[in-house]
Design a protein around this motif. Structure first.
Motif, mmCIF file in Angstrom:
data_model
loop_
_atom_site.group_PDB
_atom_site.id
_atom_site.type_symbol
_atom_site.label_atom_id
_atom_site.label_comp_id
_atom_site.label_asym_id
_atom_site.label_seq_id
_atom_site.Cartn_x
_atom_site.Cartn_y
_atom_site.Cartn_z
ATOM 1 N N TYR A 255 151.271 28.306 9.780
ATOM 2 C CA TYR A 255 150.733 27.764 8.527
ATOM 3 C C TYR A 255 149.582 28.654 8.066
ATOM 4 O O TYR A 255 149.524 29.061 6.917
ATOM 5 N N ALA A 256 148.644 28.950 8.974
ATOM 6 C CA ALA A 256 147.490 29.774 8.614
ATOM 7 C C ALA A 256 146.962 30.496 9.843
ATOM 8 O O ALA A 256 147.086 30.009 10.964
ATOM 9 N N LEU A 257 146.380 31.651 9.600
ATOM 10 C CA LEU A 257 145.686 32.411 10.642
ATOM 11 C C LEU A 257 144.294 32.754 10.139
ATOM 12 O O LEU A 257 144.143 33.240 9.017
ATOM 13 N N HIS A 258 143.313 32.498 10.972
ATOM 14 C CA HIS A 258 141.929 32.877 10.686
ATOM 15 C C HIS A 258 141.562 33.902 11.754
ATOM 16 O O HIS A 258 141.396 33.546 12.918
ATOM 17 N N GLU B 50 148.107 15.125 4.467
ATOM 18 C CA GLU B 50 148.260 14.012 3.525
ATOM 19 C C GLU B 50 148.980 14.409 2.247
ATOM 20 O O GLU B 50 149.606 13.579 1.603
ATOM 21 N N ASN B 51 148.876 15.679 1.861
ATOM 22 C CA ASN B 51 149.439 16.120 0.584
ATOM 23 C C ASN B 51 150.626 17.063 0.731
ATOM 24 O O ASN B 51 151.081 17.620 -0.261
ATOM 25 N N ASP B 52 151.084 17.248 1.953
ATOM 26 C CA ASP B 52 152.187 18.175 2.209
ATOM 27 C C ASP B 52 151.927 19.501 1.486
ATOM 28 O O ASP B 52 152.802 20.055 0.815
ATOM 29 N N TYR B 53 150.693 19.985 1.629
ATOM 30 C CA TYR B 53 150.260 21.192 0.938
ATOM 31 C C TYR B 53 151.042 22.394 1.462
ATOM 32 O O TYR B 53 151.159 22.596 2.672
ATOM 33 N N PRO B 54 151.595 23.193 0.555
ATOM 34 C CA PRO B 54 152.479 24.287 0.988
ATOM 35 C C PRO B 54 151.719 25.455 1.616
ATOM 36 O O PRO B 54 150.523 25.630 1.426
ATOM 37 N N ASP C 298 134.972 21.683 8.147
ATOM 38 C CA ASP C 298 135.779 22.218 7.039
ATOM 39 C C ASP C 298 137.246 22.331 7.451
ATOM 40 O O ASP C 298 138.143 21.999 6.678
ATOM 41 N N LEU C 299 137.482 22.797 8.660
ATOM 42 C CA LEU C 299 138.849 22.906 9.157
ATOM 43 C C LEU C 299 139.495 21.525 9.245
ATOM 44 O O LEU C 299 140.629 21.336 8.787
ATOM 45 N N LEU C 300 138.776 20.554 9.789
ATOM 46 C CA LEU C 300 139.308 19.189 9.867
ATOM 47 C C LEU C 300 139.648 18.646 8.483
ATOM 48 O O LEU C 300 140.706 18.061 8.275
ATOM 49 N N GLY C 301 138.746 18.836 7.529
ATOM 50 C CA GLY C 301 138.992 18.374 6.163
ATOM 51 C C GLY C 301 140.203 19.054 5.548
ATOM 52 O O GLY C 301 141.025 18.415 4.880
ATOM 53 N N GLY C 302 140.342 20.339 5.786
ATOM 54 C CA GLY C 302 141.491 21.077 5.270
ATOM 55 C C GLY C 302 142.789 20.614 5.898
ATOM 56 O O GLY C 302 143.799 20.429 5.212
ATOM 57 N N LEU C 303 142.778 20.398 7.203
ATOM 58 C CA LEU C 303 143.986 19.928 7.884
ATOM 59 C C LEU C 303 144.380 18.536 7.394
ATOM 60 O O LEU C 303 145.561 18.255 7.182
ATOM 61 N N LYS C 304 143.395 17.697 7.189
ATOM 62 C CA LYS C 304 143.682 16.348 6.661
ATOM 63 C C LYS C 304 144.346 16.458 5.289
ATOM 64 O O LYS C 304 145.339 15.786 5.013
ATOM 65 N N PHE C 305 143.810 17.317 4.428
ATOM 66 C CA PHE C 305 144.380 17.507 3.092
ATOM 67 C C PHE C 305 145.810 18.038 3.178
ATOM 68 O O PHE C 305 146.710 17.560 2.486
ATOM 69 N N ILE C 306 146.032 19.030 4.030
ATOM 70 C CA ILE C 306 147.363 19.618 4.203
ATOM 71 C C ILE C 306 148.370 18.541 4.613
ATOM 72 O O ILE C 306 149.461 18.443 4.048
#
Length: 177
Positions: free
Chosen positions: A138-141, A164-168, A154-162
């Motif tokens: 999905y992502a590499l940092h 919950e919203n099936d973010y591509p 920030d990572l937790l918030g981003g993962l939650k958004f991904i």
């Protein structure tokens, strides 16, 4: 040697490593509900890694509530990993060791040579891999320095958004296309 990076959406490289006090980890057998997050860290010599992994240990429950399985791994030897287990406060965070340089390179981690004591002769610089349950990236940092890492909240918030919203997946277009 060229530095290549797996593209988001591609199958992740193989990943196998030993875990202190537990069963070996094999990414092909990982069964997360939503996401697997692998924290690649420099090793016991790194005070910034210590801070990050101690903070991560305190947030494990938040990751698990999102259905995110978390692992941490370095190129450290078993002896160095054991030292870390006694010197760091990482609680129940699964700590992997013995990552090979070949595997680190397959994950596009930057490799450093010893510049001062107490660094090992070679070690991987930090990175975070965020992976779908089917093993796709999905992502590499990735970083070539120990500082300026993504904040865990920030990572937790981003993962939650991904989740919950099936973010591509983003950033999957190869250069030149």
């Amino acid at each position: 040697m060229n530095h290549t990076t797996p593209l988001p959406g591609d199958s992740a490289p193989a990943l196998r490593f030993r875990v202190l006090g537990g069963e070996a980890f094999d990414l092909s057998d990982a069964k997360s509900e939503n996401i697997t997050a692998i924290f690649f860290y420099r090793g016991v010599h790194c005070p910034i890694c210590k801070s990050q992994l101690e903070e991560l240990s305190g947030k494990l429950e938040a990751f698990h509530k999102l259905g995110v399985e978390v692992r941490a791994v370095s190129m450290d030897s078993h002896e160095r990993a054991e030292r870390q287990a006694t010197e760091w406060n990482v609680g129940a965070l699964p700590i992997g060791y013995g990552l090979s340089e070949e595997s680190a390179r397959a994950w596009s981690l930057f490799i450093s040579a010893k510049a001062k004591d107490p660094e090992p002769d070679r070690f991987a610089e930090p990175g975070i891999a965020v992976l779908y349950p089917d093993g796709r990236v999905y992502a590499l940092h990735l970083q070539n320095v120990p500082f300026a890492r993504p904040r865990l909240d920030d990572l937790l918030g981003g993962l939650k958004f991904i989740i919950e919203n099936d973010y591509p997946v983003r950033g999957s277009v190869q250069a030149g296309n």
